[in-house]
Write a protein that holds these residues in place. Structure first.
Motif, PDB file in Angstrom:
ATOM      1  N   LEU A 466       7.233 -13.960  -8.261  1.00 52.62           N
ATOM      2  CA  LEU A 466       6.903 -13.234  -7.045  1.00 52.62           C
ATOM      3  C   LEU A 466       5.734 -12.290  -7.312  1.00 52.62           C
ATOM      4  O   LEU A 466       5.746 -11.535  -8.292  1.00 52.62           O
ATOM      5  CB  LEU A 466       8.095 -12.427  -6.526  1.00 52.62           C
ATOM      6  CG  LEU A 466       9.341 -13.238  -6.161  1.00 52.62           C
ATOM      7  CD1 LEU A 466      10.418 -13.017  -7.207  1.00 52.62           C
ATOM      8  CD2 LEU A 466       9.867 -12.845  -4.791  1.00 52.62           C
ATOM      9  N   ARG A 467       4.739 -12.336  -6.451  1.00 48.06           N
ATOM     10  CA  ARG A 467       3.573 -11.454  -6.559  1.00 48.06           C
ATOM     11  C   ARG A 467       3.708 -10.336  -5.534  1.00 48.06           C
ATOM     12  O   ARG A 467       3.806 -10.583  -4.327  1.00 48.06           O
ATOM     13  CB  ARG A 467       2.291 -12.242  -6.317  1.00 48.06           C
ATOM     14  CG  ARG A 467       1.026 -11.440  -6.615  1.00 48.06           C
ATOM     15  CD  ARG A 467      -0.235 -12.204  -6.231  1.00 48.06           C
ATOM     16  NE  ARG A 467      -0.327 -12.340  -4.775  1.00 48.06           N
ATOM     17  CZ  ARG A 467      -0.471 -13.501  -4.162  1.00 48.06           C
ATOM     18  NH1 ARG A 467      -0.508 -14.637  -4.842  1.00 48.06           N
ATOM     19  NH2 ARG A 467      -0.558 -13.553  -2.832  1.00 48.06           N
ATOM     20  N   ILE A 468       3.709  -9.094  -5.998  1.00 56.05           N
ATOM     21  CA  ILE A 468       3.812  -7.919  -5.120  1.00 56.05           C
ATOM     22  C   ILE A 468       2.405  -7.443  -4.811  1.00 56.05           C
ATOM     23  O   ILE A 468       1.674  -7.000  -5.705  1.00 56.05           O
ATOM     24  CB  ILE A 468       4.635  -6.803  -5.776  1.00 56.05           C
ATOM     25  CG1 ILE A 468       6.035  -7.328  -6.134  1.00 56.05           C
ATOM     26  CG2 ILE A 468       4.740  -5.590  -4.857  1.00 56.05           C
ATOM     27  CD1 ILE A 468       6.867  -6.355  -6.932  1.00 56.05           C
ATOM     28  N   ASP A 469       2.007  -7.510  -3.549  1.00 56.48           N
ATOM     29  CA  ASP A 469       0.630  -7.212  -3.162  1.00 56.48           C
ATOM     30  C   ASP A 469       0.462  -5.794  -2.623  1.00 56.48           C
ATOM     31  O   ASP A 469      -0.273  -5.571  -1.656  1.00 56.48           O
ATOM     32  CB  ASP A 469       0.157  -8.226  -2.100  1.00 56.48           C
ATOM     33  CG  ASP A 469       0.058  -9.631  -2.663  1.00 56.48           C
ATOM     34  OD1 ASP A 469      -0.121  -9.760  -3.883  1.00 56.48           O
ATOM     35  OD2 ASP A 469       0.174 -10.597  -1.890  1.00 56.48           O
ATOM     36  N   GLU A 470       1.107  -4.842  -3.249  1.00 57.94           N
ATOM     37  CA  GLU A 470       1.028  -3.454  -2.783  1.00 57.94           C
ATOM     38  C   GLU A 470       1.582  -2.552  -3.868  1.00 57.94           C
ATOM     39  O   GLU A 470       2.440  -2.961  -4.659  1.00 57.94           O
ATOM     40  CB  GLU A 470       1.848  -3.287  -1.495  1.00 57.94           C
ATOM     41  CG  GLU A 470       1.828  -1.905  -0.878  1.00 57.94           C
ATOM     42  CD  GLU A 470       0.466  -1.535  -0.344  1.00 57.94           C
ATOM     43  OE1 GLU A 470      -0.173  -0.684  -0.978  1.00 57.94           O
ATOM     44  OE2 GLU A 470       0.058  -2.092   0.689  1.00 57.94           O
ATOM     45  N   SER A 471       1.076  -1.322  -3.926  1.00 61.71           N
ATOM     46  CA  SER A 471       1.710  -0.337  -4.803  1.00 61.71           C
ATOM     47  C   SER A 471       3.134  -0.092  -4.323  1.00 61.71           C
ATOM     48  O   SER A 471       3.442  -0.247  -3.130  1.00 61.71           O
ATOM     49  CB  SER A 471       0.910   0.966  -4.801  1.00 61.71           C
ATOM     50  OG  SER A 471      -0.357   0.770  -5.396  1.00 61.71           O
ATOM     51  N   ILE A 472       3.998   0.300  -5.236  1.00 60.27           N
ATOM     52  CA  ILE A 472       5.411   0.492  -4.899  1.00 60.27           C
ATOM     53  C   ILE A 472       5.679   1.988  -4.806  1.00 60.27           C
ATOM     54  O   ILE A 472       5.508   2.728  -5.784  1.00 60.27           O
ATOM     55  CB  ILE A 472       6.321  -0.161  -5.959  1.00 60.27           C
ATOM     56  CG1 ILE A 472       5.985  -1.646  -6.108  1.00 60.27           C
ATOM     57  CG2 ILE A 472       7.791  -0.001  -5.578  1.00 60.27           C
ATOM     58  CD1 ILE A 472       6.710  -2.338  -7.248  1.00 60.27           C
ATOM     59  N   PHE A 473       6.089   2.444  -3.641  1.00 65.31           N
ATOM     60  CA  PHE A 473       6.353   3.871  -3.438  1.00 65.31           C
ATOM     61  C   PHE A 473       7.537   4.033  -2.490  1.00 65.31           C
ATOM     62  O   PHE A 473       8.128   3.048  -2.036  1.00 65.31           O
ATOM     63  CB  PHE A 473       5.095   4.575  -2.922  1.00 65.31           C
ATOM     64  CG  PHE A 473       4.730   4.229  -1.501  1.00 65.31           C
ATOM     65  CD1 PHE A 473       4.904   5.136  -0.482  1.00 65.31           C
ATOM     66  CD2 PHE A 473       4.220   2.966  -1.182  1.00 65.31           C
ATOM     67  CE1 PHE A 473       4.567   4.818   0.829  1.00 65.31           C
ATOM     68  CE2 PHE A 473       3.878   2.642   0.122  1.00 65.31           C
ATOM     69  CZ  PHE A 473       4.053   3.567   1.126  1.00 65.31           C
ATOM     70  N   PHE A 474       7.871   5.285  -2.197  1.00 69.04           N
ATOM     71  CA  PHE A 474       9.078   5.579  -1.432  1.00 69.04           C
ATOM     72  C   PHE A 474       9.098   4.899  -0.068  1.00 69.04           C
ATOM     73  O   PHE A 474      10.166   4.606   0.466  1.00 69.04           O
ATOM     74  CB  PHE A 474       9.236   7.096  -1.266  1.00 69.04           C
ATOM     75  CG  PHE A 474       8.160   7.735  -0.433  1.00 69.04           C
ATOM     76  CD1 PHE A 474       8.303   7.882   0.940  1.00 69.04           C
ATOM     77  CD2 PHE A 474       6.995   8.194  -1.017  1.00 69.04           C
ATOM     78  CE1 PHE A 474       7.312   8.466   1.713  1.00 69.04           C
ATOM     79  CE2 PHE A 474       5.997   8.778  -0.256  1.00 69.04           C
ATOM     80  CZ  PHE A 474       6.152   8.907   1.113  1.00 69.04           C
ATOM     81  N   GLY A 475       7.905   4.640   0.499  1.00 67.18           N
ATOM     82  CA  GLY A 475       7.851   4.064   1.838  1.00 67.18           C
ATOM     83  C   GLY A 475       8.112   2.575   1.888  1.00 67.18           C
ATOM     84  O   GLY A 475       8.396   2.037   2.960  1.00 67.18           O
TER      85      GLY A 475
END
Length: 569
Positions: A466-475
């Protein structure tokens, strides 16, 4: 010695080439002559006597020419700052003209201080947070309000208000005060100016060469001004009830200590000053950066802030109201051959000459012509093209446009801008809360991995990539967690879960806790969590956290390394 000269004299002056002087002087003369009626009109739009439009085009222009970031941007009174000045100072209109003038200069000083402080704090990056939709919607809404506000000069009806409803209500209430001759003059002038601006192909180019047609189009407003003055004198319009600007005081703007407000007045004006500073910076930077790019020059947003700030601060001490970089006057400046700020300094000399020699000449000029001039020029700022483009390509930006546009029309400039910004930021948060997480496979015979729904790829029974195309944050951490869990349920045979982190630029504390929890959940299902392509700055954050120290799988330098190591497990 050189360092002292570098501080006192701008680069453009120390490197000035005399070969540029003729074109600079010509450009300055053209701009100066053509914007005289426009400057008078913008002062009236701001609620000030017409002469203050000329005042605003002297000291602030000189300061910006010396300090500003752009060699060709023409600074002066513009429609947006004029209408925002009128809107901000509306409560002071009943306190008399003298107090209103002092408050306008105070507002210029406050805006200048905010811009200067922003420049010193290097806040030029703020510009990128004002979306195209919000800025276009705000300017378009303001243009509609400006257009409607000028109807009072074309009709003689005392229209007033902060929004569309207020303007229309006052128009209905005082409709009986309509001045037929004023309306006739204003409508004829408006039609002629619109035909000149938008029908040049038929009006001028049908019988003139393109070069002569361009100059005819530019000079026509000035010619119309002269005709209006002659007709006003010969037909005695003032005795027929037509309002004229009257005698313009001769002489240069004088040094004046700005009005010292009490604390409550500062608090009342501060939000308006802040929003004006933001709009001035965004609009002026857009103009300056665009021409810098076209001319192959560098653009410094922080220097632009400083230049605009000092220009408005200086204007606050010399009877000016708030100024900004003008779209139309900068275009004329460049088209006329301007190379350096010497063109702007020449424009200042034209304004000084107008104040010294032409005060009595301009006295018979009808306000209706100034109103028609502003109405004709403001139509081009109603930017429906951007809205149509956003509606086709990005509905969220279209929503920001409409929020700012409708908000300005109903609630006024300041509230409308805030509404547009809130919708824009809400759209940004909404987009970030729904990150794209793609299940990928390997392109046969290559080391590339692509979305299985878009490409013909090879997948492996025991692997789920799986490729995550975004930074990971609380939102968005909960959305990422949910998408990964759904994918594991969709491919239950996969025992090795590989998260490709190539697009992840940051993981905050909430995101870290989610990954720790996800690792434990997968381990409870006899599955292993692996990472590939973690960027250095991200690894610096998580390297010594349980994300890595308690990881059930491994961290791989590339996705290809992970596949080679795990596909046969």
């Amino acid at each position: 010695m050189l360092s002292i000269a570098a501080r006192l004299f701008p680069t453009w002056l120390r490197q000035y080439q005399l070969s540029a002087l003729p074109t600079d002087v010509i450009a300055g003369l053209v701009v100066g002559v053509l914007v005289i009626p426009q400057s008078l009109g913008y002062a009236v739009l701001a609620g000030l006597p017409p002469v203050y439009g000329l005042y605003a085009a002297i000291v602030p222009v000189m300061v910006y020419a010396w300090i500003g970031s752009s060699n060709v941007q023409a600074v002066g009174p513009v429609a947006i700052t004029a209408i925002m000045t009128a809107s901000s100072l509306h409560p002071y209109a009943s306190q008399g003209a003298q107090q209103y003038v002092l408050m306008a200069s105070l507002l210029s000083l406050m805006v200048g201080v905010l811009l200067w402080l922003a420049g010193r704090l290097k806040l030029g990056w703020i510009m990128q947070f004002i979306s195209r939709g919000v800025s276009a919607g705000f300017i378009s809404g303001a243009a509609v309000l400006i257009f409607i506000s000028q109807l009072k000069y074309l009709t003689g009806i005392p229209i007033a208000g902060n929004g569309l409803i207020g303007y229309l209500s006052s128009m209905q209430r005082y409709a009986h005060q309509l001045q037929p001759l004023t309306l006739l003059i204003g409508v004829i002038a408006f039609v002629l100016l619109v035909a000149n601006r938008y029908g040049s192909k038929w009006v001028w180019q049908s019988w003139l060469s393109s070069a002569y047609a361009k100059w005819a189009e530019r000079l026509f407003p000035l010619i119309l001004l002269g005709i209006a003055i002659v007709l006003s004198i010969s037909l005695h319009w003032t005795t027929s009830g037509v309002a004229t600007i009257g005698r313009i005081p001769q002489g240069l703007p004088t040094f004046t200590i700005p009005y010292v407000p009490n604390f409550d007045e500062v608090l009342d004006l501060l939000p308006s000053a802040g929003l004006m500073a933001l709009i001035i910076f965004v609009s002026s930077s857009s103009v300056a950066s665009n021409y810098a790019r076209l001319r192959g020059e560098s653009f410094d947003a922080n220097r632009e802030l400083t230049g605009l700030g000092l220009a408005n601060m200086a204007g606050g001490f010399f009877q000016s109201f708030t100024v900004a970089g003008g779209f139309s006057r900068t275009a004329i400046n460049v088209d006329s051959g301007a190379k350096t700020p010497v063109a702007s300094l020449t424009t200042v000399l034209v304004m000084i000459a107008a104040l010294i020699a032409f005060g009595n000449v301009l006295a018979p000029l009808p306000y209706a012509l100034l109103g028609a001039t502003i109405m004709a020029s403001i139509i081009g700022l109603i930017d429906m093209t951007t809205f149509k483009s956003a509606w086709q390509r990005d509905r969220l930006d279209a929503a920001s446009f409409m929020a700012a546009f409708v908000g300005v029309l109903i609630f006024g400039l300041n509230t409308g801008l805030v509404i547009g910004l809130m919708v824009s930021f809400a759209s940004l948060i909404w987009q970030s809360s729904k990150p794209h997480v793609a299940i990928v496979g390997q392109l046969a015979g290559t080391g590339h991995f692509r979305n299985i729904n878009r490409h013909d790829v090879v997948t492996f029974r025991n692997l789920l990539m799986l490729r995550i195309d975004e930074s990971i944050f609380f939102g968005n951490s909960e959305s990422v967690h949910r998408r990964v869990v759904q994918a594991t349920q969709q491919y239950p045979e996969a025992r090795e879960i590989i998260l490709i982190m190539s697009a992840v630029n940051h993981i905050d504390l909430t995101g870290q806790e989610m990954l720790i929890s996800l690792n434990q959940e997968l381990l409870g299902q006899h599955k292993h969590l692996n990472f590939s392509f973690i960027k250095g700055p991200v690894m610096d954050i998580i390297e010594h956290t349980p994300i890595i120290t308690h990881l059930s799988g491994h961290v791989y330098l590339s996705t290809m390394d992970a596949v080679n190591a795990l596909k046969d497990v």
